[in-house]
Design an enzyme around this catalytic site. Structure first.
Site, PDB file in Angstrom:
ATOM      1  N   GLU A  19       0.869  -1.261  -0.086  1.00  0.00           N
ATOM      2  CA  GLU A  19       0.045   0.045  -0.155  1.00  0.00           C
ATOM      3  C   GLU A  19       0.805   1.243  -0.021  1.00  0.00           C
ATOM      4  OE1 GLU A  19      -2.341  -1.801   3.326  1.00  0.00           O
ATOM      5  OE2 GLU A  19      -4.094  -0.948   2.279  1.00  0.00           O
ATOM      6  N   GLU A  66      -3.779  -9.367   3.723  1.00  0.00           N
ATOM      7  CA  GLU A  66      -4.611  -8.984   5.005  1.00  0.00           C
ATOM      8  C   GLU A  66      -5.758  -9.905   4.975  1.00  0.00           C
ATOM      9  OE1 GLU A  66      -3.510  -6.944   2.751  1.00  0.00           O
ATOM     10  OE2 GLU A  66      -2.672  -4.920   3.866  1.00  0.00           O
TER      11      GLU A  66
HETATM   12  C1  3H9 Z   1      -4.310  -0.276   8.541  1.00  0.00           C
HETATM   13  C2  3H9 Z   1      -4.126  -1.536   7.691  1.00  0.00           C
HETATM   14  C3  3H9 Z   1      -2.803  -1.506   7.323  1.00  0.00           C
HETATM   15  C4  3H9 Z   1      -2.554  -2.913   6.385  1.00  0.00           C
HETATM   16  O1  3H9 Z   1      -3.333  -3.050   5.391  1.00  0.00           O
HETATM   17  C5  3H9 Z   1      -2.554  -4.032   7.383  1.00  0.00           C
HETATM   18  C6  3H9 Z   1      -1.315  -5.084   7.129  1.00  0.00           C
HETATM   19  O2  3H9 Z   1      -0.408  -4.796   6.318  1.00  0.00           O
HETATM   20  S1  3H9 Z   1      -1.407  -6.534   7.993  1.00  0.00           S
HETATM   21  C7  3H9 Z   1       0.261  -7.209   7.325  1.00  0.00           C
HETATM   22  C8  3H9 Z   1       0.063  -7.729   6.190  1.00  0.00           C
HETATM   23  N1  3H9 Z   1       1.447  -8.494   5.940  1.00  0.00           N
HETATM   24  C9  3H9 Z   1       1.408  -9.964   6.174  1.00  0.00           C
HETATM   25  O3  3H9 Z   1       0.691 -10.332   6.522  1.00  0.00           O
HETATM   26  C10 3H9 Z   1       2.915 -10.416   5.739  1.00  0.00           C
HETATM   27  C11 3H9 Z   1       3.292 -11.239   6.741  1.00  0.00           C
HETATM   28  N2  3H9 Z   1       4.602 -11.785   6.771  1.00  0.00           N
HETATM   29  C12 3H9 Z   1       5.123 -12.947   5.840  1.00  0.00           C
HETATM   30  O4  3H9 Z   1       4.169 -13.196   4.890  1.00  0.00           O
HETATM   31  C13 3H9 Z   1       6.454 -13.304   5.885  1.00  0.00           C
HETATM   32  O5  3H9 Z   1       6.821 -13.065   7.053  1.00  0.00           O
HETATM   33  C14 3H9 Z   1       7.362 -12.632   4.989  1.00  0.00           C
HETATM   34  C15 3H9 Z   1       6.932 -12.984   3.371  1.00  0.00           C
HETATM   35  C16 3H9 Z   1       7.333 -10.980   4.816  1.00  0.00           C
HETATM   36  C17 3H9 Z   1       8.723 -12.939   5.076  1.00  0.00           C
HETATM   37  O6  3H9 Z   1       8.896 -14.745   5.072  1.00  0.00           O
HETATM   38  P1  3H9 Z   1      10.289 -15.358   5.824  1.00  0.00           P
HETATM   39  O7  3H9 Z   1      11.508 -14.723   5.238  1.00  0.00           O
HETATM   40  O8  3H9 Z   1       9.706 -16.657   5.727  1.00  0.00           O
HETATM   41  O9  3H9 Z   1      10.024 -14.873   7.298  1.00  0.00           O
HETATM   42  P2  3H9 Z   1       8.988 -15.277   8.529  1.00  0.00           P
HETATM   43  O10 3H9 Z   1       7.626 -15.484   8.075  1.00  0.00           O
HETATM   44  O11 3H9 Z   1       9.546 -16.466   9.323  1.00  0.00           O
HETATM   45  O12 3H9 Z   1       9.156 -14.091   9.361  1.00  0.00           O
HETATM   46  C18 3H9 Z   1      10.141 -13.692   9.961  1.00  0.00           C
HETATM   47  C19 3H9 Z   1       9.935 -12.842  11.277  1.00  0.00           C
HETATM   48  O13 3H9 Z   1       9.062 -11.655  11.084  1.00  0.00           O
HETATM   49  C20 3H9 Z   1       8.007 -11.617  11.750  1.00  0.00           C
HETATM   50  N3  3H9 Z   1       6.995 -10.977  10.895  1.00  0.00           N
HETATM   51  C21 3H9 Z   1       6.799 -11.064   9.462  1.00  0.00           C
HETATM   52  N4  3H9 Z   1       5.880 -10.156   9.085  1.00  0.00           N
HETATM   53  C22 3H9 Z   1       5.737  -9.490  10.207  1.00  0.00           C
HETATM   54  C23 3H9 Z   1       4.829  -8.488  10.411  1.00  0.00           C
HETATM   55  N5  3H9 Z   1       3.994  -7.860   9.151  1.00  0.00           N
HETATM   56  N6  3H9 Z   1       4.605  -7.944  11.565  1.00  0.00           N
HETATM   57  C24 3H9 Z   1       5.173  -8.270  12.504  1.00  0.00           C
HETATM   58  N7  3H9 Z   1       6.043  -9.382  12.546  1.00  0.00           N
HETATM   59  C25 3H9 Z   1       6.386 -10.086  11.042  1.00  0.00           C
HETATM   60  C26 3H9 Z   1       7.651 -13.169  11.939  1.00  0.00           C
HETATM   61  O14 3H9 Z   1       6.628 -13.354  12.957  1.00  0.00           O
HETATM   62  C27 3H9 Z   1       9.009 -13.781  12.355  1.00  0.00           C
HETATM   63  O15 3H9 Z   1       9.221 -13.470  13.490  1.00  0.00           O
HETATM   64  P3  3H9 Z   1      10.110 -14.643  14.339  1.00  0.00           P
HETATM   65  O16 3H9 Z   1      10.112 -14.122  15.881  1.00  0.00           O
HETATM   66  O17 3H9 Z   1      11.402 -14.841  13.795  1.00  0.00           O
HETATM   67  O18 3H9 Z   1       9.165 -15.864  14.310  1.00  0.00           O
END
Ligand code: 3H9
Length: 684
Positions: free
Chosen positions: A103, A123
């Protein structure tokens, strides 16, 4: 949290800095606001580039902040300010631009992405919608159909060249939205976020931008406070938490080093063995696939090649056919790193295979069993090195289903567990380490759930009524449709093995009591009639022909149930959806608490991920233990007590002592349960 520098004199470079994924925490948002202001007010700066450090643009809003009192600048005005800037702002995207990250990029005037970058709005998978303008800007950029697809599924896309985009030209907008809404409602199984996503994009397509933004905000406010968003965000973290496994003896993920596995073998090429072979080959391992029956080996080779070819076609890659060599001789596995035994579920046969493996394989080979319920420790005792033996319990179809239970026995080494967990991860599975007991976690909890469903039939329900209640709750299939799909004979064989399904009870014992507790022989009676489910065209339902998947209500079954009740002096009573849910789900949850009490699962997250990824528990309800915490432990306890009083001969309904303890200690939130469990264990 956002570094500012000037490059080539005139370009202001803003680098997001928040490892590991540059999530938009309050500090990062503040950093962006400050650095954008600085770049815009610097007369030397003619253009601005926003990028992320360490090869990742941005993983979106910081999900950890969602449950807290959010502070710092809001995303929407921050992105508006970037869009309104009088200097060109470019998003330079590497790695991932997800959710709020995308975004942010959409608010920039241009976007440049590395060809390997992944872009998406996930999301919806967290029970939310892209509420920083995503539902309003994306349809304007790529058209309504493509935006709907991205926003309602949450699936990421690779960066693509614009010329490859289809031209967005929906002919009939109303029909398009109705069609998508219908599709989303069907696949969402009660999840509200995908529906809200469609409503928000509809606002983008039919209303001016400002009104669309208002609608987006309003829908997000509803989602944000819904229990579903909490459940889905819990699942996001729980899925990651289960990889940080621990064993009761103190062995842990961060102190146990896995050994690399390059070459594996699969013994037994039935349904499970074939799926496991495909999953291993697709991961890039060399596989020796062994089946002693020549005809079965040929059939398996054909089936495995077909699965690999179909999978490769879908993913646009070459099929990994050359990774597999087939053999009818078990000696062929002599030099592999790891063996997965997947022969018929029979202890005698499995023991024999393990004895053979122990003498054939080179020292140090990990020996794994794909049993779904048998004693892993007993199999380990057939070998010279029981520390190298673990269970790797896959779920059918093994190359598709995401769950893997890694079962350790009392003698399994931490290295064997670490190796199986890492191999599962490489295969793209959600691997959960669990202790050894009959049925491990998933199937052990399924037993009381199914037992309640049988009892409900005896008391007056029909398979249709029970299934409908469970499907409305969000399961893809109710217990009886599921049982018809997987085959009634599977459970019958297990019950016979346990000495339960004897034709005719021992003398003096009523037909509905076995081993001192209430028992329903209904499933056995159906099997005695050859009704094994879909494969025979009849089970709890009837089917047009054997193998057909369309279940139809069966009048024969209804009169069979009436006859059965009359024979046993049972009077049918009215049973409603609530009782079906209470009895089936609370019996299952109660067993989950027993599993925690016994130390078979390390924490409630492990159980929940097993149920979400292996048993169709609706993700937007977070898993059985999360669901119990949402309903309230006091209520779960009270309902179990109520039903146990009504059915004192059903031990599964007796609330277990951990549940009592948790309620007595004030029903702490789920993340505090481990402390209560630890205290319980230290007192034992
Ligand atoms: C107003 C509205 C705003 C908006 O529309 C709402 C949003 O954006 S909603 C958000 C929409 N976004 C999503 O839904 C994206 C969610 N994230 C993902 O899909 C994957 O993490 C990503 C592809 C980014 C990296 O994959 P990879 O390389 O396999 O790595 P991994 O997955 O193992 O993650 C490593 C560490 O980072 C942590 N962590 C990650 N993301 C977040 C986060 N946003 N936050 C906090 N922490 C996060 C994860 O917990 C982990 O911690 P730990 O302590 O080591 O366990």
């Amino acid at each position: 949290m956002a570094k500012y520098s000037r490059v080539s004199e005139s370009v202001g470079l803003i680098t997001l800095q928040n490892p590991p994924v540059n999530a938009l925490s309050a500090a990062v948002r503040q950093g962006i606001v400050d650095t954008v202001e600085r770049a815009l007010s610097d007369p030397k700066v003619k253009s601005v580039v926003i990028c992320g450090q360490n090869g990742i643009f941005c993983g979106g809003a910081d999900i950890k902040e969602f449950g807290t009192n959010m502070s710092g600048p809001l995303l929407v005005p921050m992105i508006h300010a970037i869009e309104a800037a009088n200097k060109p702002v470019v998003a330079a995207i590497e790695g991932s631009a997800l959710g709020g990250g995308l975004e942010l990029a959409l608010g920039c005037h241009y976007r440049i992405a590395h060809s390997k970058a992944r872009l998406g709005l996930p999301e919806v998978t967290l029970g939310l919608l892209p509420a920083a303008g995503g539902t309003q800007r994306l349809p304007r950029l790529i058209g309504v159909p493509a935006a709907l697809d991205l926003i309602t599924t949450g699936k990421p896309l690779d960066a693509r060249r614009i010329s490859t985009y289809p031209c967005p030209r929906p002919s009939d907008l109303d029909a398009l939205f109705e069609g998508v809404m219908e599709k989303v409602r069907q696949s969402a199984r009660g999840a509200i976020a995908p529906v809200a996503c469609v409503q928000a994009v509809r606002a983008a397509a039919t209303q001016p931008y400002t009104q669309g933004m208002e609608r987006e905000k309003e829908l997000m406010a509803t989602l944000f406070t819904s229990g579903q968003a909490r459940a889905l965000q819990y699942c996001f973290f729980a899925q990651r938490a289960v990889s940080r496994w621990s064993m009761p003896n103190g062995a842990r993920w961060d102190t146990s080093k896995p050994r690399p596995v390059h070459k594996a073998a699969v013994i037994g090429l039935g349904t499970m063995g074939r799926g496991i072979t495909v999953a291993l080959a697709q991961t890039g391992l060399s596989v020796i696939a062994v089946e002693t029956q020549e005809k079965q080996l040929m059939d398996a080779k054909q089936a495995v090649s077909g699965m690999l070819e179909r999978g490769a076609r879908r993913r646009g890659v070459a099929p990994a056919l050359d990774k597999i060599s087939y053999s009818h001789d078990i000696q062929a596995v002599a030099d592999v790193d790891l063996v997965i035994e997947a022969v018929f579920e029979d202890m005698g046969l499995k023991k024999k295979v393990f004895q053979q493996l122990a003498s054939i394989c080179r020292p140090g080979t990990f020996l794994c069993t794909n049993t779904s319920a048998l004693d892993v420790d007993h199999l380990a005792s057939q070998t010279h090195n029981p520390e190298l033996v673990v269970g790797m319990h896959f779920f059918a179809p093994a190359h598709v289903m995401k769950l893997l239970e890694v079962v350790y026995g009392p003698r399994s080494s931490p290295q064997a567990v670490a190796t199986a967990m890492q191999l599962g991860k490489k295969m793209g599975k959600v691997s959960v380490a669990v202790g050894n007991c009959p049925g491990f976690v998933g199937n052990r909890m399924l037993k009381p759930y199914m037992e309640q469903a049988f009892f409900l039939l005896e008391e007056g329900a029909t398979p249709e009524l029970v299934d409908r209640a469970l499907e409305e709750f969000g399961f893809p299939m109710g217990v009886f449709r599921m049982s018809d799909l997987s085959g009634l004979d599977v459970g019958w064989r297990v019950r016979k093995g346990d000495g339960l399904a004897e034709p005719g009870a021992p003398s003096g014992q009523p037909a509905r009591i076995r081993q001192g507790r209430r028992y329903s022989p209904l499933g056995d009676l159906l099997c005695e009639q050859g009704r094994f489910g879909q494969k025979t065209g009849q089970g709890w339902y009837q089917y047009n022909k054997p193998g057909s998947q369309v279940a139809r209500s069966d009048p024969w079954l209804h009169s069979f149930l009436e006859g059965y009740r009359a024979q046993h002096g049972l009077v049918a009573r009215r049973i409603d959806n609530q009782e079906v849910l209470d009895r089936c789900l609370y019996a299952l949850i109660n067993e989950g608490f027993r599993i925690l009490e016994d130390g078979i699962a390390a924490g409630p997250e492990d159980i929940d991920m097993i149920y979400v990824f292996g048993y169709g528990w609706p993700r937007h309800r977070g898993g059985p233990m999360f669901y119990a915490s949402m309903v309230g432990l006091g209520k779960v306890l009270e309902r179990l007590e109520h039903y146990h009083q009504a059915h004192p001969d059903v031990p599964y309904l007796k609330p277990c002592s951990l549940l009592w303890r948790l309620v007595a200690s004030g029903s702490p939130p789920l993340h505090k349960w481990r402390e209560v469990i630890r205290k319980l264990h230290s007192q034992l």
